[in-house]
Design a protein around this motif. Structure first.
Motif, mmCIF file in Angstrom:
data_model
loop_
_atom_site.group_PDB
_atom_site.id
_atom_site.type_symbol
_atom_site.label_atom_id
_atom_site.label_comp_id
_atom_site.label_asym_id
_atom_site.label_seq_id
_atom_site.Cartn_x
_atom_site.Cartn_y
_atom_site.Cartn_z
ATOM 1 N N LEU A 316 0.984 -1.178 -0.075
ATOM 2 C CA LEU A 316 0.010 0.028 0.094
ATOM 3 C C LEU A 316 0.889 1.182 -0.032
ATOM 4 O O LEU A 316 1.656 1.302 0.979
ATOM 5 C CB LEU A 316 -0.561 -0.091 1.155
ATOM 6 C CG LEU A 316 -1.799 1.310 1.266
ATOM 7 C CD1 LEU A 316 -2.896 1.493 0.549
ATOM 8 C CD2 LEU A 316 -2.560 1.205 2.772
ATOM 9 N N GLY A 317 0.822 2.013 -0.948
ATOM 10 C CA GLY A 317 1.386 3.189 -1.104
ATOM 11 C C GLY A 317 0.660 4.422 -0.944
ATOM 12 O O GLY A 317 -0.455 4.504 -1.541
ATOM 13 N N ILE A 318 0.905 5.376 -0.025
ATOM 14 C CA ILE A 318 -0.151 6.342 0.311
ATOM 15 C C ILE A 318 0.799 7.766 0.056
ATOM 16 O O ILE A 318 1.783 7.884 0.679
ATOM 17 C CB ILE A 318 -0.502 6.453 1.738
ATOM 18 C CG1 ILE A 318 -1.358 5.019 1.814
ATOM 19 C CG2 ILE A 318 -1.608 7.757 2.104
ATOM 20 C CD1 ILE A 318 -1.854 4.717 3.412
ATOM 21 N N GLN A 319 0.431 8.559 -0.897
ATOM 22 C CA GLN A 319 0.761 9.841 -1.089
ATOM 23 C C GLN A 319 0.216 10.924 -0.045
ATOM 24 O O GLN A 319 -0.954 11.411 -0.376
ATOM 25 C CB GLN A 319 0.799 10.419 -2.457
ATOM 26 C CG GLN A 319 1.519 11.724 -2.888
ATOM 27 C CD GLN A 319 1.473 12.264 -3.986
ATOM 28 O OE1 GLN A 319 0.828 11.565 -4.685
ATOM 29 N NE2 GLN A 319 2.158 13.412 -4.611
ATOM 30 N N ALA A 320 1.093 11.242 0.898
ATOM 31 C CA ALA A 320 0.555 12.094 1.995
ATOM 32 C C ALA A 320 1.662 12.938 2.815
ATOM 33 O O ALA A 320 2.696 12.005 3.018
ATOM 34 C CB ALA A 320 -0.600 11.307 2.957
ATOM 35 N N GLY A 321 1.426 13.841 3.230
ATOM 36 C CA GLY A 321 2.145 14.651 4.060
ATOM 37 C C GLY A 321 2.461 13.707 5.426
ATOM 38 O O GLY A 321 1.477 13.253 5.668
ATOM 39 N N PRO A 322 3.681 13.742 6.000
ATOM 40 C CA PRO A 322 3.591 13.063 7.045
ATOM 41 C C PRO A 322 2.938 13.707 8.466
ATOM 42 O O PRO A 322 2.332 12.738 9.105
ATOM 43 C CB PRO A 322 5.290 13.401 7.573
ATOM 44 C CG PRO A 322 5.860 14.464 6.923
ATOM 45 C CD PRO A 322 4.815 14.653 5.622
ATOM 46 N N ASN A 323 2.903 15.118 8.387
ATOM 47 C CA ASN A 323 1.987 15.542 9.527
ATOM 48 C C ASN A 323 0.534 15.331 9.354
ATOM 49 O O ASN A 323 -0.314 14.949 10.181
ATOM 50 C CB ASN A 323 2.205 17.046 9.702
ATOM 51 C CG ASN A 323 3.737 17.311 9.811
ATOM 52 O OD1 ASN A 323 4.276 17.002 11.046
ATOM 53 N ND2 ASN A 323 4.516 17.714 8.677
ATOM 54 N N ALA A 324 -0.027 15.453 8.131
ATOM 55 C CA ALA A 324 -1.408 15.264 7.832
ATOM 56 C C ALA A 324 -1.748 13.852 7.897
ATOM 57 O O ALA A 324 -2.724 13.297 8.570
ATOM 58 C CB ALA A 324 -1.785 15.622 6.407
ATOM 59 N N PHE A 325 -0.690 12.882 7.481
ATOM 60 C CA PHE A 325 -1.042 11.311 7.785
ATOM 61 C C PHE A 325 -1.191 11.336 8.978
ATOM 62 O O PHE A 325 -2.135 10.352 9.792
ATOM 63 C CB PHE A 325 0.058 10.626 6.921
ATOM 64 C CG PHE A 325 -0.103 9.320 7.165
ATOM 65 C CD1 PHE A 325 -1.123 8.378 6.355
ATOM 66 C CD2 PHE A 325 0.425 8.342 8.050
ATOM 67 C CE1 PHE A 325 -1.279 7.062 6.613
ATOM 68 C CE2 PHE A 325 0.326 7.108 8.425
ATOM 69 C CZ PHE A 325 -0.515 6.478 7.738
#
Length: 557
Positions: A316-325
């Motif tokens: 599972l690859g998730i494109q998201a910023g670390p803080n938002a995630f």
């Protein structure tokens, strides 16, 4: 209002939020220096002594603050000196803008004096390399450079400035401020799948990295890990982005990775990797996970789609910023039967701080233990490269307010400039640099920068007279054949005093505490020259033991 290109550039940088710039002057960008004359107190120019030191300062400043570090260097030899800091900023994933003077547009392509094609030279080193040929395009290209340096996977941008472009007049208005680029949020379906994978694990593990964490993002990740009782491991030299005092923190995956961290990675059945690139040092030479399909079920979260699947194909690859995630993840912890798994990892981390006496006049195990007890919670530690880095990297616990500035690139000479940059960014905080004697001499001239800028840190020189890391490899592979790894050093105390620093030679462990108190009390910065035996090359194996083991292995081969 008409202005020359240098003024348009500097006014736009001020509008974007740049506060400090680091560099060595050159005639190729005099127009920029002229504009900086009018921005003192808003955008200061920190005069450095070598472009390599300037680039390290800019890289460290970007890593510490999240605001792109600004580096100003002249063409040719200037920027080639600075290339070490550009490479370091790229491997560290930290925001940085490097402005380099260029020959005039009428001379380009002739191999003019100090001419370099910067797009070709830095195309594979920096995140982006560009040249501004038209003065009217300065705001446009600068806005793109700032965005490129700070979003996705942050990194360095190299911007070449032809001399005639900088001196040209323009009536184009400067930028008004930075555009807002909120971190990409994780898709609800992806978040639900990640929770399902973690909840179904027998031995889950969180690995994190990257410099673009906020305090809120780090706290959210910690909240999820603690509520879910999942062990957490940092990648190489990013342990400061998570509270090491949390019962979930289990160590660092980096150079000299301890067996307990390797065990966690190898035996995990589900790994949540957040904001890290999978580098060689954090995977033990890409051996802890199979390339390209790991045995572990991998969830990889990153703000840049280019990092997802670059080495390892995640389930599972998730494109998201670390803080938002992390914020979204913390809203709903998971649970499972893995408490013993987490506790075992934490116990091994804690046990790693237990050391016997070291065979050295100054015992760094005891010195580091003392520093752990007395340094303030918001201390900033810096280091360059060498075996000595084991002390700030493996034997210090970073709370939520402490920071570590250390190069993932393994660049010698980073620690001193990084400490100067840290002191400029946070003049009221304690900044302590760990430097080997070889490492210190790579950029010791930046003590002059520190003194002139009023940004004097405390520097501990671990002086053992050898290039320790190379000597260790030498003894393992070519035992008893010492070549090119022994140094004759200057009088470091006299050298530091010549730059206006408080300086002392520390000959014994017992003398360290009082010497360090005097260093803390000094308002001129301090250099402590510590007498370290070459035998104490690592915390648990002496130089002689390395040699004897290698000789025995050769005899039995």
């Amino acid at each position: 209002m008409a202005r020359h290109g240098g003024q348009l550039l500097v006014e736009s940088l001020v509008a974007l939020g740049a506060k400090k710039s680091f560099g060595v002057p050159g005639e190729s960008y005099l127009a920029v220096l002229d504009a900086l004359h009018d921005t003192k107190g808003k955008l200061d120019f920190v005069l450095c002594r070598n472009e390599g030191g300037a680039a390290f300062m800019a890289a460290a400043y970007g890593k510490l603050t999240g605001i792109p570090g600004i580096c100003l260097v002249t063409r040719g030899p200037g920027v080639t000196n600075a290339s070490i800091g550009i490479h370091t900023a790229m491997q560290d994933s930290c925001p940085m803008l490097v402005f380099v003077g260029q020959v005039g547009t009428d001379m380009r392509g002739r191999e003019a004096f100090q001419e370099i094609d910067y797009r070709a030279m830095f195309g594979s080193v920096a995140k982006w390399a560009v040249e501004i040929d038209d003065v009217d395009r300065i705001p446009e290209i600068l806005a793109r450079a700032w965005k490129t340096a700070t979003t996705g996977r942050p990194g360095p941008v190299v911007i070449a400035l032809p001399e005639d472009m900088l001196t040209s007049a323009t009536d184009v208005a400067p930028l008004r401020g930075p555009a807002a680029y909120p971190e990409p949020e994780p898709a609800a379906q992806a978040l639900a799948q990640a929770r399902e994978m973690l909840a179904g694990a027998a031995r889950p593990l969180i690995i994190y990295g990257g410099c673009n964490w906020t305090a809120q993002g780090s706290a959210a990740l910690q909240s999820f890990a603690e509520a879910s009782d999942i062990p957490v491991v940092s990648v190489f030299r990013y342990q400061d982005q998570y509270d090491n005092f949390s019962p979930t923190f289990c160590g660092e995956a980096g150079v000299g990775m301890v067996a307990s961290v390797k065990k966690l990675i190898v035996e995990a059945d589900v790994i949540l990797a957040v904001n890290n690139r999978f580098g060689e040092n954090s995977t033990d030479g890409y051996t802890l996970l199979d390339v390209p399909l790991p045995k572990q079920r991998l969830i990889h979260v990153h703000g840049s789609d280019l990092e997802l699947g670059k080495v390892y194909q995640p389930e599972l690859g998730i494109q998201a910023g670390p803080n938002a995630f992390a914020k979204a993840l913390a809203a709903a912890p998971v649970s499972g039967d893995w408490a013993a798994w987490r506790a075992e990892g934490r116990a091994a981390f804690e046990a790693g701080f237990d050391l016997g006496d070291l065979p050295s006049p100054v015992d760094m195990g005891k010195v580091t233990a003392h520093l752990r007890d007395i340094l303030p919670d918001d201390v900033i530690l810096t280091n360059g490269a060498g075996n000595f880095t084991v002390w700030p990297n493996k034997f210090f616990k970073f709370g939520p307010d402490a920071r570590l500035l250390a190069p993932q690139s393994g660049a010698m000479g980073y620690g001193v400039p990084a400490a100067v940059a840290a002191k400029l960014a946070h003049p009221d905080r304690a900044v302590v640099c760990f430097a080997g004697d070889g490492d210190f001499q790579m950029n010791c001239q930046e003590l002059a920068t520190a003194a002139q800028a009023g940004a004097q840190p405390i520097i501990l020189i671990l002086n053992n007279g050898i290039y320790g890391t190379i000597r260790a490899h030498q003894e393992r592979h070519y035992p008893a054949r010492v070549s090119g790894t022994e140094m004759v050093n200057p009088d470091f105390v006299a050298l530091a005093k010549a730059y206006g620093f408080h300086a002392e030679h520390v000959a014994t462990t017992d003398a360290f505490a009082a010497a360090f108190d005097r260093a803390l009390a000094s308002n001129t910065g301090a250099v402590l020259d510590l007498d370290i035996s070459p035998e104490a090359l690592t915390p648990r194996v002496t130089l002689s033991q390395m040699r004897d083991a290698a000789l025995k292995a050769k005899e039995n081969a």
